[in-house]
Design a protein around this motif. Sequence first.
Motif, PDB file in Angstrom:
ATOM      1  N   VAL A 131       0.843  -1.187   0.000  1.00 12.10           N
ATOM      2  CA  VAL A 131       0.000   0.000   0.000  1.00 12.10           C
ATOM      3  C   VAL A 131       0.884   1.244   0.000  1.00 12.10           C
ATOM      4  O   VAL A 131       1.534   1.556   0.984  1.00 12.10           O
ATOM      5  CB  VAL A 131      -0.936   0.022   1.217  1.00 12.10           C
ATOM      6  N   LEU A 148       1.542   5.363  -0.589  1.00 12.70           N
ATOM      7  CA  LEU A 148       0.903   6.676  -0.545  1.00 12.70           C
ATOM      8  C   LEU A 148       1.791   7.687  -1.270  1.00 12.70           C
ATOM      9  O   LEU A 148       1.750   8.866  -0.991  1.00 12.70           O
ATOM     10  CB  LEU A 148       0.651   7.091   0.910  1.00 12.70           C
ATOM     11  N   MET A 159      15.091  -0.122  -2.140  1.00 19.65           N
ATOM     12  CA  MET A 159      15.256   0.322  -0.757  1.00 19.65           C
ATOM     13  C   MET A 159      13.981   0.127   0.072  1.00 19.65           C
ATOM     14  O   MET A 159      14.039  -0.156   1.253  1.00 19.65           O
ATOM     15  CB  MET A 159      15.641   1.802  -0.738  1.00 19.65           C
ATOM     16  N   PHE A 160      12.815   0.322  -0.568  1.00 18.24           N
ATOM     17  CA  PHE A 160      11.567   0.342   0.201  1.00 18.24           C
ATOM     18  C   PHE A 160      11.035  -1.047   0.514  1.00 18.24           C
ATOM     19  O   PHE A 160      10.338  -1.241   1.499  1.00 18.24           O
ATOM     20  CB  PHE A 160      10.450   1.051  -0.564  1.00 18.24           C
ATOM     21  N   ARG A 182      11.926  -3.786   1.495  1.00 19.75           N
ATOM     22  CA  ARG A 182      12.215  -4.516   2.727  1.00 19.75           C
ATOM     23  C   ARG A 182      11.206  -4.205   3.821  1.00 19.75           C
ATOM     24  O   ARG A 182      10.957  -5.004   4.705  1.00 19.75           O
ATOM     25  CB  ARG A 182      13.608  -4.149   3.230  1.00 19.75           C
ATOM     26  N   SER A 183      10.666  -3.006   3.783  1.00 23.07           N
ATOM     27  CA  SER A 183       9.692  -2.648   4.820  1.00 23.07           C
ATOM     28  C   SER A 183       8.288  -2.939   4.320  1.00 23.07           C
ATOM     29  O   SER A 183       8.053  -3.091   3.128  1.00 23.07           O
ATOM     30  CB  SER A 183       9.829  -1.187   5.188  1.00 23.07           C
ATOM     31  N   SER A 184       7.367  -3.020   5.260  1.00 23.25           N
ATOM     32  CA  SER A 184       6.005  -3.332   4.837  1.00 23.25           C
ATOM     33  C   SER A 184       5.020  -2.566   5.710  1.00 23.25           C
ATOM     34  O   SER A 184       5.401  -1.893   6.661  1.00 23.25           O
ATOM     35  CB  SER A 184       5.748  -4.839   4.952  1.00 23.25           C
ATOM     36  N   ALA A 193       2.719  -0.106   7.551  1.00 22.60           N
ATOM     37  CA  ALA A 193       2.728   1.327   7.811  1.00 22.60           C
ATOM     38  C   ALA A 193       4.064   1.951   7.422  1.00 22.60           C
ATOM     39  O   ALA A 193       4.110   3.088   6.954  1.00 22.60           O
ATOM     40  CB  ALA A 193       2.433   1.589   9.283  1.00 22.60           C
ATOM     41  N   TYR A 194       5.156   1.196   7.607  1.00 25.41           N
ATOM     42  CA  TYR A 194       6.453   1.732   7.242  1.00 25.41           C
ATOM     43  C   TYR A 194       6.531   1.994   5.742  1.00 25.41           C
ATOM     44  O   TYR A 194       6.982   3.040   5.309  1.00 25.41           O
ATOM     45  CB  TYR A 194       7.573   0.759   7.649  1.00 25.41           C
ATOM     46  N   LEU A 229       4.159   2.568   3.754  1.00 31.84           N
ATOM     47  CA  LEU A 229       3.279   3.701   3.475  1.00 31.84           C
ATOM     48  C   LEU A 229       3.973   5.024   3.778  1.00 31.84           C
ATOM     49  O   LEU A 229       3.962   5.960   2.981  1.00 31.84           O
ATOM     50  CB  LEU A 229       2.033   3.528   4.340  1.00 31.84           C
ATOM     51  N   MET A 230       4.624   5.108   4.941  1.00 32.32           N
ATOM     52  CA  MET A 230       5.262   6.357   5.325  1.00 32.32           C
ATOM     53  C   MET A 230       6.441   6.680   4.422  1.00 32.32           C
ATOM     54  O   MET A 230       6.659   7.829   4.050  1.00 32.32           O
ATOM     55  CB  MET A 230       5.738   6.267   6.784  1.00 32.32           C
ATOM     56  N   ILE A 231       7.196   5.625   4.067  1.00 32.94           N
ATOM     57  CA  ILE A 231       8.385   5.865   3.248  1.00 32.94           C
ATOM     58  C   ILE A 231       7.993   6.306   1.845  1.00 32.94           C
ATOM     59  O   ILE A 231       8.565   7.240   1.291  1.00 32.94           O
ATOM     60  CB  ILE A 231       9.264   4.599   3.196  1.00 32.94           C
ATOM     61  N   LEU A 233       5.276   7.774   1.045  1.00 32.07           N
ATOM     62  CA  LEU A 233       4.734   9.133   1.189  1.00 32.07           C
ATOM     63  C   LEU A 233       5.865  10.146   1.211  1.00 32.07           C
ATOM     64  O   LEU A 233       5.828  11.159   0.486  1.00 32.07           O
ATOM     65  CB  LEU A 233       3.899   9.210   2.476  1.00 32.07           C
ATOM     66  N   ALA A 234       6.892   9.872   2.017  1.00 31.51           N
ATOM     67  CA  ALA A 234       8.018  10.794   2.111  1.00 31.51           C
ATOM     68  C   ALA A 234       8.729  10.907   0.764  1.00 31.51           C
ATOM     69  O   ALA A 234       9.122  12.002   0.346  1.00 31.51           O
ATOM     70  CB  ALA A 234       8.998  10.327   3.183  1.00 31.51           C
TER      71      ALA A 234
END
Lengths: 289, 253, 333
Positions: free
Chosen positions: C54, C56, C100-101, C103-105, C107-108, C110-112, C114-115
């Motif tokens: 997901v 953003l 880079m992204f 690896r995270s899943s 909410a993380y 999503l935040m990354i 978004l940033a």
Amino acid sequence: MVTSSLLMHILNGLAYGMLLFMIAAGLSIIFGLMNVVNLAHGAFYLAGVYIAYSLVARHMGFWPSLLVSVAVVAILGVLVEKWLLERVYGRELEQVLLTFGLSFIFADLVEWIWGSSPLTLPVPEALDVSLNVGGMMFPAYRIFVILVGCLLAVLLWYIESKTRIGAIIRAGVDDREMLSALGININVVFTCMFAVGAALAGLSGVLGGPIMGMYVGIDAEILVSSLVIVVVGGLGTWKGAFIGAIVIGVVDTLGRVWFPSFTMAMVFLIMIAVLLMKPNGLFGRGAAA
Amino acid sequence: MSLLKVERVHKSYNGLQVLKNVSLDVQAGERHVLIGPNGAGKTTLFHCMTGTLPIDEGVVTVNGRQISGLPPYTAVRVGMARTFQKNNLFDNLTVEENLHLAIAACKPYRFHFFKPFYKYTDLLEEAEQLLKQWDLWERRACVVNQLSYGEQRLLELLLALASKPRLLLLDEPTSGMSPAETAQTTRLMQSMPRSITLLVIEHDMDVVFSIADRITVLHHGEVFLSGAPEEIRGDERVKEIYFGGGAPLYAEA
Amino acid sequence: MKKETVALHVAFVAATMLLPLILTSYGLKLTSEVLIIAMFVMSLGLIIGFAGLVSLGHAAFFGIGAYTVALISEHVDNTWLLLIAAVVTAGIVAFLSGLMFIRSSGAYFLMITLAFGQMLYAIAYKMEGVTGGADGKAVSESFNLGFGAIESRLAFYYVAAAAFLACYYLLRVFLSSPLGKGVRGIKENESRMTALGYNTHLYKLTVYSLSGMMAGFAGALYAYFNQYISPDLLHWMFSGQALIMVIVGGVGTLLGPAIGAGFFVILQNYISSYTERWPIIMGLLFVCLVLYGRGGVIHLASLVWSHLQSKRRTGREKSVLPKEGSGFESLKG
């Protein structure tokens, strides 16, 4: 000369970092405790500064306006939590969408009421002087903001590590189910934390008004910086938020001076670098990412 | 010839030492059973062997190839497959789709993206053969959620078999099963060809002794004893560990 | 394929191609926009609904596509080259950022994302010398595939329709292929996929890059269509709108997001002619959508839809409402 202007930029960065810290601390605890990525957090900042602006414009004085504004934002936080968020706890994505929608509503309402041209909050008279810092004149107000931020950090650290409330929050971040097992009313804890988080964001808004000014879109800027701080610092820790905020605040400010177009890129690179080395952030607990 | 070699593996988890200097040698074709009380570190050892958890120290080799330190998906490439203690299936897919995914994992065309799945006839045939052999053919169109627990447990095993492993790690294959299902699963394990080496975690001692060629006892993260079934059966200390009051309070990691 | 399915697809393509017969000039323009946005939203629906990622910040790739066309068209006028450049640029950025992204899943992620999106927004906003800053840039180059400049609304509609159909069928093939099935398996149960021997990161990275390329393609077409680009194309509000379109249309379906896009673009057009407070309305829609659940949304959407239909011709003949049970639960993972 170069060193003293650098010192000034760093002080500016610290002041900005403290403003970010106030937002990120709330965001981080709300995320850590309630597992809510509150995208409406920037809107609380916005509400804080604009309400204070209207009160100051009606000759209420800076300090009373600050108190009233922060209280109003806290109440707003309670309403959002009680009326809306409470219904979707445990459903991560729905919470994100809800707060995302709220951030649009708030931002657009602000534009509707106060218009889209940038405004500023006047610096309170008592602090409208400059201090001599290492041979440079530096606005006393910014020193004041730095002090408030540090005081707040100490206060939050004290609450987190020395009080029962802090113990409850720490327990909740590590294991939410434990709270109810301990016979603690989670709903009250959540509402209170959300209100505190909102109030902190509102406080940041009012204090930031004289420095940052206010304009449409600042909520998104502040929110994204705070999210980066939460990711960098690690979720659920005030310490992480504090260190992260100082780093991001200083880098952002220096970036604005040296590479205005790539400020965000620098902030972002820091986040990526931290994530690659420590997926849970600098002070993160538990396995998240 | 030893197929799996675990040498001096250490693993700590949140400051707790879960595995201490564990060494294990599994011969090709062997039925090797891992026993030990809850919290002995059996499942952790599986995770460490497949690379799901990184190990702190030590070496794991399969057929002479070192696999420790490699990403977990490479385990299948060296012929190692595993099942899980708790059913770990594609719950919203049908039995057939579950199996298709498992079989395709080892096909060279698993990265192809221009030809529909159903045109790879070898895949469909292989799935059909396996399903028929394992009495799940009738249930092939059922979503996993609709299967009985025993059937799900069977599918769990089938997914691991789909990669045609040489070494099969079974994590409590009979857990939660009725006596009849347990007996059936035991027969299945017994009837597996010797070309497949089995390493099984098992609690049910009847099952253990009816399949094992060799038994290793794990206790507090250490290899306590390893030997032929008769040796283990006769050992008083093992009885003490297993049935005595020495069971630790913490749960299986 | 079954006969009925073939017939259905023929009807679908034919309907898309014959739609201009009943559309006004304004309707043609609006439908072209819908189709372009639909491609973008479909690309987001691909990673959300089928890979469980997901994001953003997906507008980043749309914006990259649009900016690539706008910036390079000052030096190069070959439409093919520009389209390819946009797709390749968006694809490379998606690949590198995904590296880079991924690896995270949750909410993380999503935040990354978004940033990341906001970072590109800030760059586009502040590098006035190159990007035109907040004022954006006009795109004066005409769309020319080698058969002469395509300038009429009808001709451009056909370009958009062909592109949309191509993307749709490409995704269909992709999702039914071994790679596509693998991606869906990862969304269902990543740890099992790993145990089965799938390199799940690689699959996610592939689908993320593909999605970025498609978003970039849509952005490139949008630059030609709108003849003007601005940083808003990169903004998180646009990413969020796309996300809501996916959810309204139906997570885990291919055509659903496209329908969500149609619903929103038309609604926005309709509402914008009455009030400037579209963000409030959209925000309220978000909130209602979340609070009144899945069935409610689809119900709500169909109510608003029929209301719209009766008020004025919207140009879309068939309203295919998304399947039941394609809501939030399927997003978890």
